[in-house]
Enzyme design. Structure first.
Site, PDB file in Angstrom:
ATOM      1  N   GLU A  12       0.816  -1.207   0.000  1.00  0.00           N
ATOM      2  CA  GLU A  12       0.000   0.000   0.000  1.00  0.00           C
ATOM      3  C   GLU A  12       0.851   1.259   0.000  1.00  0.00           C
ATOM      4  O   GLU A  12       0.364   2.351  -0.262  1.00  0.00           O
ATOM      5  CB  GLU A  12      -0.987  -0.013   1.178  1.00  0.00           C
ATOM      6  CG  GLU A  12      -0.367  -0.176   2.536  1.00  0.00           C
ATOM      7  CD  GLU A  12      -0.048   1.159   3.191  1.00  0.00           C
ATOM      8  OE1 GLU A  12      -0.680   2.163   2.850  1.00  0.00           O
ATOM      9  OE2 GLU A  12       0.836   1.182   4.049  1.00  0.00           O
ATOM     10  N   GLN A 102       0.793   4.700  17.675  1.00  0.00           N
ATOM     11  CA  GLN A 102       0.931   3.407  17.016  1.00  0.00           C
ATOM     12  C   GLN A 102       2.400   3.034  16.819  1.00  0.00           C
ATOM     13  O   GLN A 102       2.752   1.855  16.823  1.00  0.00           O
ATOM     14  CB  GLN A 102       0.215   3.480  15.662  1.00  0.00           C
ATOM     15  CG  GLN A 102      -0.002   2.166  14.953  1.00  0.00           C
ATOM     16  CD  GLN A 102      -0.730   2.375  13.637  1.00  0.00           C
ATOM     17  OE1 GLN A 102      -0.178   2.937  12.694  1.00  0.00           O
ATOM     18  NE2 GLN A 102      -1.982   1.952  13.586  1.00  0.00           N
ATOM     19  N   HIS A 285     -10.278  -2.747   9.903  1.00  0.00           N
ATOM     20  CA  HIS A 285      -9.219  -1.924  10.489  1.00  0.00           C
ATOM     21  C   HIS A 285      -8.592  -2.597  11.709  1.00  0.00           C
ATOM     22  O   HIS A 285      -7.375  -2.510  11.924  1.00  0.00           O
ATOM     23  CB  HIS A 285      -9.766  -0.549  10.847  1.00  0.00           C
ATOM     24  CG  HIS A 285     -10.347   0.169   9.662  1.00  0.00           C
ATOM     25  ND1 HIS A 285      -9.592   0.499   8.552  1.00  0.00           N
ATOM     26  CD2 HIS A 285     -11.607   0.597   9.399  1.00  0.00           C
ATOM     27  CE1 HIS A 285     -10.363   1.107   7.660  1.00  0.00           C
ATOM     28  NE2 HIS A 285     -11.590   1.177   8.159  1.00  0.00           N
ATOM     29  N   LEU A 286      -9.403  -3.273  12.495  1.00  0.00           N
ATOM     30  CA  LEU A 286      -8.865  -3.988  13.646  1.00  0.00           C
ATOM     31  C   LEU A 286      -7.958  -5.132  13.193  1.00  0.00           C
ATOM     32  O   LEU A 286      -6.956  -5.447  13.846  1.00  0.00           O
ATOM     33  CB  LEU A 286     -10.015  -4.514  14.507  1.00  0.00           C
ATOM     34  CG  LEU A 286      -9.672  -5.069  15.887  1.00  0.00           C
ATOM     35  CD1 LEU A 286      -8.862  -4.075  16.707  1.00  0.00           C
ATOM     36  CD2 LEU A 286     -10.940  -5.457  16.626  1.00  0.00           C
ATOM     37  N   ALA A 287      -8.281  -5.736  12.058  1.00  0.00           N
ATOM     38  CA  ALA A 287      -7.445  -6.811  11.510  1.00  0.00           C
ATOM     39  C   ALA A 287      -6.029  -6.319  11.269  1.00  0.00           C
ATOM     40  O   ALA A 287      -5.046  -7.035  11.504  1.00  0.00           O
ATOM     41  CB  ALA A 287      -8.048  -7.335  10.214  1.00  0.00           C
ATOM     42  N   GLN A 289      -4.568  -3.754  12.886  1.00  0.00           N
ATOM     43  CA  GLN A 289      -3.937  -3.402  14.157  1.00  0.00           C
ATOM     44  C   GLN A 289      -3.438  -4.618  14.937  1.00  0.00           C
ATOM     45  O   GLN A 289      -2.514  -4.515  15.740  1.00  0.00           O
ATOM     46  CB  GLN A 289      -4.933  -2.631  15.035  1.00  0.00           C
ATOM     47  CG  GLN A 289      -5.444  -1.340  14.427  1.00  0.00           C
ATOM     48  CD  GLN A 289      -4.394  -0.258  14.389  1.00  0.00           C
ATOM     49  OE1 GLN A 289      -3.626  -0.084  15.316  1.00  0.00           O
ATOM     50  NE2 GLN A 289      -4.348   0.482  13.295  1.00  0.00           N
ATOM     51  N   HIS A 310      -3.552  -2.914   3.598  1.00  0.00           N
ATOM     52  CA  HIS A 310      -2.850  -2.567   4.834  1.00  0.00           C
ATOM     53  C   HIS A 310      -2.449  -3.830   5.603  1.00  0.00           C
ATOM     54  O   HIS A 310      -1.358  -3.914   6.152  1.00  0.00           O
ATOM     55  CB  HIS A 310      -3.733  -1.682   5.722  1.00  0.00           C
ATOM     56  CG  HIS A 310      -3.679  -0.239   5.367  1.00  0.00           C
ATOM     57  ND1 HIS A 310      -4.493   0.312   4.410  1.00  0.00           N
ATOM     58  CD2 HIS A 310      -2.907   0.780   5.827  1.00  0.00           C
ATOM     59  CE1 HIS A 310      -4.231   1.608   4.298  1.00  0.00           C
ATOM     60  NE2 HIS A 310      -3.279   1.919   5.153  1.00  0.00           N
TER      61      HIS A 310
END
Length: 342
Positions: A12, A102, A285-287, A289, A310
């Protein structure tokens, strides 16, 4: 030790490659040379929030740096060990505080003592995980793994004005415990919250009505949070929260100038509907993180939607630092499994 070379144009091609590389460089004590930083973005190279993340990573690890300048596409980073302590980082304007966090949180999870981090800048930015997502979805899972992290929103900072403040308290752990998240279980709570800062009330009313119609949710699932302080800029965030037996997910829409309230709400509702229809516990999105903490734990499994670029990019970068296998495989048309470890 020779530097590990990282190509920032891979996958990405954004800032996540930089953040993951810096975090793992500190954890593994592996010097890195990152080239082509953010090569696939409209404004490539280090922008203000990325530079803030680089310098924060350097501060917590006493790293030697070269290439840490606005617009730089080439960075050399030679860290020491992560040092626990009290830190304040000002990202400036609406630059994302959560993206800086992060970068530095993973090393501090494994440091030799408690840390307290004050972050100043944007807390609700359309190009980064907002405070609510990290606080309500990500951190509860991370805390199950051993460390204890508490986030406090001391002052919101909306895009583009910024000026928010986060406080993060980190109690580290000697190591991280793997997680298994393969089912979400029965739904326990549903909530749509519209946050308004110095905007008319009808914006919230229209957004709540849009979400209620799309998800068929009753009025008791809807609420408004208002900020009227003249020091805050205008801001509007739609947050949809779905709490199940084993996990809580959060989906967000951000108000933007010239975009109707109904469109903002529909974007968040559509993401929540995809999640519910797929019958998976972990959203898109949690995947993303979860890859890094599970790799540090040496194992874990979760079921999610089709992995985004991502996710696949993060897996590639993690693999360059850690000898932990990560496999992604389809279970059904909309259900995919990510397995970390043997």
């Amino acid at each position: 030790m020779s530097k590990l070379k990282i190509d920032g144009s891979y996958g990405e091609g954004g800032g996540q490659i930089l953040r993951t590389s810096l975090a793992l460089s500190i954890i593994t004590r592996q010097p890195v040379h990152i080239e082509n930083i953010r090569a696939k973005r409209d404004k490539p190279g280090l922008q203000r929030q990325h530079l803030a993340a680089v310098r924060a990573a350097a501060q917590i690890s006493a790293a030697r740096l070269s290439g840490d300048a606005l617009g730089s596409r080439d960075l050399r980073f030679e860290p020491g060990a992560a040092r626990a302590g009290d830190y304040t980082f000002d990202v400036g304007s609406a630059g994302s505080t959560t993206l800086v966090l992060q970068t530095i949180l993973p090393p501090l999870l494994l440091a030799d003592g408690r840390s307290v981090i004050e972050l100043v800048g944007g807390t609700h930015n359309p190009f980064a995980p907002p405070f609510d997502f990290l606080d309500r979805a990500f951190l509860p899972l991370l805390n199950r793994m051993g460390p204890q992290v508490v986030m406090t929103l001391e002052r919101p900072g909306f895009y583009p004005a910024g000026g928010g403040r986060l406080r993060v308290e980190v109690e580290p752990a000697p190591g991280l415990t793997p997680l298994e998240i393969v089912e979400r279980g029965e739904t326990r709570r549903r909530l749509c919250r519209v946050t308004l800062s110095n905007l008319p009330e009808h914006v919230a009313q229209r957004e709540l009505a849009t979400v209620a119609s799309a998800l068929d949710w009753p009025e008791e699932c809807l609420e408004t949070r208002r900020y009227q302080d003249r020091h805050f800029g205008p801001g509007n965030v739609v947050t949809i929260e779905i709490e199940s037996e084993r996990i809580r997910e959060v989906f967000t829409g951000f108000g933007r100038r010239g975009v109707p309230a109904e469109t903002v709400a529909s974007e968040a509702a559509a993401e929540a509907m995809r999640y519910l229809a797929a019958d998976v516990p972990v959203g898109e999105h949690l995947a993303d993180q979860l890859i890094l903490p599970l790799a540090l734990a040496g194992g874990g499994t979760y079921v999610t939607l089709r992995p985004s670029p991502h996710v696949t990019t993060n897996i590639e970068i993690v693999g360059k630092f850690l000898g932990v296998p990560i496999r992604v495989e389809p279970l059904a048309e909309r259900r995919w499994q990510v397995r970390v470890g043997p």
